[in-house]
Each structure stands twice: as C-alpha cells, then as structure tokens.
Motif scaffolding. Structure first.
Motif, short mmCIF file in Angstrom:
data_model
loop_
_atom_site.label_atom_id
_atom_site.label_comp_id
_atom_site.label_asym_id
_atom_site.label_seq_id
_atom_site.Cartn_x
_atom_site.Cartn_y
_atom_site.Cartn_z
N ARG A 110 36.85 35.20 37.13
CA ARG A 110 37.79 35.19 35.99
C ARG A 110 37.26 36.06 34.85
O ARG A 110 38.02 36.77 34.21
CB ARG A 110 38.01 33.77 35.47
CG ARG A 110 38.83 32.94 36.38
CD ARG A 110 39.04 31.57 35.83
NE ARG A 110 39.63 30.75 36.88
CZ ARG A 110 40.18 29.59 36.67
NH1 ARG A 110 40.19 29.09 35.46
NH2 ARG A 110 40.70 28.91 37.66
N GLU A 128 41.21 35.38 41.89
CA GLU A 128 39.81 35.63 42.06
C GLU A 128 39.49 35.94 43.52
O GLU A 128 38.73 36.87 43.79
CB GLU A 128 39.00 34.42 41.61
CG GLU A 128 39.05 34.17 40.11
CD GLU A 128 38.35 32.88 39.72
OE1 GLU A 128 37.11 32.88 39.65
OE2 GLU A 128 39.07 31.88 39.51
N PHE A 155 43.56 47.23 39.89
CA PHE A 155 43.56 46.51 41.16
C PHE A 155 44.60 47.05 42.14
O PHE A 155 45.02 46.36 43.06
CB PHE A 155 43.72 45.01 40.92
CG PHE A 155 42.54 44.45 40.20
CD1 PHE A 155 41.35 44.23 40.87
CD2 PHE A 155 42.59 44.18 38.85
CE1 PHE A 155 40.23 43.74 40.20
CE2 PHE A 155 41.48 43.68 38.18
CZ PHE A 155 40.31 43.47 38.85
N LEU A 188 37.93 39.60 35.62
CA LEU A 188 39.36 39.92 35.60
C LEU A 188 39.93 40.00 34.19
O LEU A 188 40.90 40.72 33.96
CB LEU A 188 40.15 38.90 36.41
CG LEU A 188 39.89 38.89 37.92
CD1 LEU A 188 40.54 37.68 38.56
CD2 LEU A 188 40.39 40.17 38.55
N CYS A 218 46.31 45.62 35.38
CA CYS A 218 46.66 45.48 36.80
C CYS A 218 46.49 46.79 37.57
O CYS A 218 46.24 46.77 38.76
CB CYS A 218 48.08 44.95 36.95
SG CYS A 218 49.37 46.05 36.34
N PHE A 231 41.10 39.46 44.76
CA PHE A 231 40.51 40.67 44.21
C PHE A 231 38.98 40.69 44.25
O PHE A 231 38.36 41.67 43.88
CB PHE A 231 41.01 40.92 42.79
CG PHE A 231 42.48 41.16 42.74
CD1 PHE A 231 43.03 42.29 43.32
CD2 PHE A 231 43.33 40.24 42.16
CE1 PHE A 231 44.40 42.51 43.31
CE2 PHE A 231 44.70 40.45 42.14
CZ PHE A 231 45.24 41.58 42.72
#
Length: 77
Positions: A8, A1, A19, A11, A16, A4
């Motif tokens: 949560r 958290e 990011f 996310l 992935c 990035f």
C-alpha cells in the motif's frame, strides 16, 4: 497489492499509468482524456483490454473500465 506486487505504501500517490505496460500507456492516457471530457467508449463504462505492469516490470493481461462516483466530497473516478 497482490495484483501489482506492491505494498500500500508503494502504491500511494502513484498514478495508474505507472501500472500499465509502456505499449498501452499512450492509449490509456488518450482514453482517460476522452473519459474526463465525457466522450468516447471508455466514458460509457465498457472494459478496455490492455497490458498491466507489476512493480517488478512483469506484464499481464488486464482491462480497465472507468466510471464516476458521486460522493459528498466530490466526484472521483
């Protein structure tokens, strides 16, 4: 958290690739494909440098190293 800049909830369910900086996304997808096929450096667990991307769009230096984790429920990355 913290890394990035996302909660949560933000996310969950996000791949992935989201990011990773756009400049490194193709390389990550290619390396991930090789990993899943059991080929290439990334499959050996060596860290690969790339640019990460926070939810705000800010980029930062990062690296990725993938490995399989055998569990009773399956074999996630």
């Amino acid at each position: 958290e913290r890394i990035f800049g996302a909660s949560r909830v933000q996310l969950r369910g996000v791949g992935c690739v989201h990011f990773v900086a756009e400049s490194d996304r193709d390389r990550l997808v290619f390396g991930l494909g090789k990993f899943l096929a059991g080929e290439g450096r990334i499959a050996a667990g060596y860290p690969i440098p790339l640019r990460g991307r926070r939810l705000s769009g800010e980029e930062f230096p990062a690296e990725i190293s993938l490995s399989w984790v055998d569990t009773p429920a399956g074999r996630p990355i």
